[in-house]
Design an enzyme around this catalytic site. Structure first.
Site, PDB file in Angstrom:
ATOM      1  N   LYS A 297       0.757  -1.202   0.036  1.00  0.00           N
ATOM      2  CA  LYS A 297      -0.079   0.036   0.083  1.00  0.00           C
ATOM      3  C   LYS A 297       0.851   1.345  -0.084  1.00  0.00           C
ATOM      4  CE  LYS A 297      -4.349  -1.864   1.335  1.00  0.00           C
ATOM      5  NZ  LYS A 297      -5.315  -2.334   2.220  1.00  0.00           N
ATOM      6  N   ARG A 332      -3.569 -10.034   4.653  1.00  0.00           N
ATOM      7  CA  ARG A 332      -3.867 -10.120   3.396  1.00  0.00           C
ATOM      8  C   ARG A 332      -2.567  -9.756   2.460  1.00  0.00           C
ATOM      9  NH1 ARG A 332      -5.779  -6.651  -0.475  1.00  0.00           N
ATOM     10  NH2 ARG A 332      -7.399  -7.422  -1.890  1.00  0.00           N
TER      11      ARG A 332
HETATM   12  C1  7PJ Z   1      -8.136  -4.646   1.255  1.00  0.00           C
HETATM   13  C2  7PJ Z   1      -9.104  -5.339   0.780  1.00  0.00           C
HETATM   14  C3  7PJ Z   1      -7.730  -4.448   2.709  1.00  0.00           C
HETATM   15  C4  7PJ Z   1      -9.459  -6.124   2.978  1.00  0.00           C
HETATM   16  C5  7PJ Z   1      -8.043  -4.281  -0.828  1.00  0.00           C
HETATM   17  C6  7PJ Z   1      -5.347  -3.193  -2.281  1.00  0.00           C
HETATM   18  C7  7PJ Z   1      -6.493  -2.490  -2.490  1.00  0.00           C
HETATM   19  N1  7PJ Z   1      -9.733  -6.033   1.614  1.00  0.00           N
HETATM   20  N2  7PJ Z   1      -8.963  -4.880  -0.326  1.00  0.00           N
HETATM   21  N3  7PJ Z   1      -8.596  -5.309   3.654  1.00  0.00           N
HETATM   22  N4  7PJ Z   1      -7.587  -3.818   0.244  1.00  0.00           N
HETATM   23  N5  7PJ Z   1     -10.348  -7.092   3.876  1.00  0.00           N
HETATM   24  O1  7PJ Z   1      -5.136  -4.502  -1.862  1.00  0.00           O
HETATM   25  O2  7PJ Z   1      -4.214  -2.380  -2.085  1.00  0.00           O
HETATM   26  O3  7PJ Z   1      -6.844  -3.949   3.110  1.00  0.00           O
HETATM   27  S1  7PJ Z   1      -7.814  -3.768  -2.228  1.00  0.00           S
END
Ligand code: 7PJ
Length: 355
Positions: A297, A332
């Protein structure tokens, strides 16, 4: 006037044999029933923007006689049941599979689908217990995707993942996409709007039996990074997630089917993101497993450079360890193999090689 509330932030974290000995001797309490314990705690009282903090030895909070505090400590310390069949005694890795046209350099739809399936299999082999499939980019500045398009992207990929030794999660804000994904075998609905974007999502999750990840975001992806503001980012995000957990339970989604995520990068400045990451342990007060998504990020670039998302891997690993060290149960990540290595070194150091 909002009523004064209590928040507890576990600090003085202990690991492995030290943690068990301290818990056995009444010197510390277990964090989410896992192998980490906390010897002290910040007791925060007030409303976001107007609080006072006092530090206590953790066991002193158990015998306070305050019912709200007792309930909060019970939520912080209780063992979490498996989430969507995944045991949470060690951090689980959720590997990211983006099925957006821009994610796979020059392919058409067929190439994108095939590439996504191959990629998902690689992530599962590398140690991802969960594969998160998303067809709508929710990165800052991105436009919304229409329903038919998103269904077209996501459903064939999830169908192609049947038989993969990993739990499938669908990253969507749409009830129809969640329902179709569930039909194809997905077990988790990961919704960055915490089931608020689509009025049908709460019902869809309740009916399909999907487990849900409720994530905090301020604003819509298109504009969320314009000027995000909070009086107290940590407490406001906590309150929001608590409210959304309440709404989910009320809609018929059992607590054991809910995980919460403070949503790094979603309507947050660099300072907000760092504060949330630093205060991860406070979110155990929600009483559900915590998911943290820091991977690649922008806030990492804000700290240490890294123009290209891929070049933010080392910072991503550091962030993952910061979260894991505070008991976050699900991480994640894009690079599962690297994350697994980083976590393995951390785990071997604090819990011992055989754990
Ligand atoms: C996240 C997500 C996160 C959850 C994305 C990216 C943007 N779902 N989906 N948590 N981020 N739960 O991956 O940079 O931080 S999309």
């Amino acid at each position: 006037m909002a009523s004064v509330k209590l928040y507890v932030r576990p600090v003085g974290l202990l690991y492995g044999a030290t943690a068990s000995a301290a818990v056995a001797d009444g010197l510390a309490l277990p964090l989410a029933g896992g192998p980490i314990a906390f010897a002290a705690a910040e007791l925060i009282e007030g409303v976001p923007g107007n609080t006072r903090m006092r530090l206590f030895a953790a066991p002193a909070l158990v015998s306070s006689g305050d019912a709200d505090l007792a309930a909060l400590i019970a939520r912080i310390t209780a063992k979490r049941p498996p989430f969507a069949g995944i045991g949470l005694d060690r951090p689980a890795l959720m590997g990211i599979v983006n099925v957006t046209p821009d994610s796979f350099s020059d392919g058409g739809l067929f190439d994108t689908k095939e590439a996504a399936i191959v990629h998902a299999a690689e992530l599962a082999t590398a140690g991802a217990g969960i594969i998160d499939v998303g067809g709508e980019s929710t990165r800052p500045g991105s436009d919304a995707v229409d329903e038919a398009e998103e269904l077209d992207r996501v459903v064939p990929v999830i169908e192609g993942l049947a038989g993969l030794p990993a739990v499938i999660s669908v990253d969507t804000r749409k009830a129809s996409v969640a329902r179709e994904a569930a039909k194809q075998g997905a077990k988790i609905l990961n919704d960055v709007s915490a089931l608020t974007h689509d009025a049908k999502s709460l019902g869809a999750a309740a009916e399909t039996g999907l487990s849900v990840v409720l994530m905090h975001a301020q604003g819509e992806p298109k504009t969320m990074q314009d000027d995000p503001r909070y009086d107290d980012v940590v407490l406001e995000v906590f309150d929001y997630l608590e409210t959304r957990i309440g709404a989910a339970v009320k809609a018929g989604i059992g607590r054991e089917r809910i995980a919460a995520d403070p949503g790094l990068g979603f309507g947050k400045t660099l300072a907000h993101n760092l504060s949330l990451l630093a205060h991860t342990s406070l979110f155990h007060g929600l009483g559900v497993p915590l998911l943290i998504g820091a991977s690649r990020k922008r806030f990492i670039r804000g700290v240490a450079g890294g123009e290209e998302p891929r070049s933010r891997e080392p910072g991503s690993q550091a962030a993952a360890i910061v979260a894991a060290a505070q008991g976050a149960q699900i991480l994640r990540v894009h690079d599962v193999a690297s994350s697994r290595q980083a976590l393995a070194v951390w785990r071997a150091t604090v819990f011992g090689l055989e754990n």
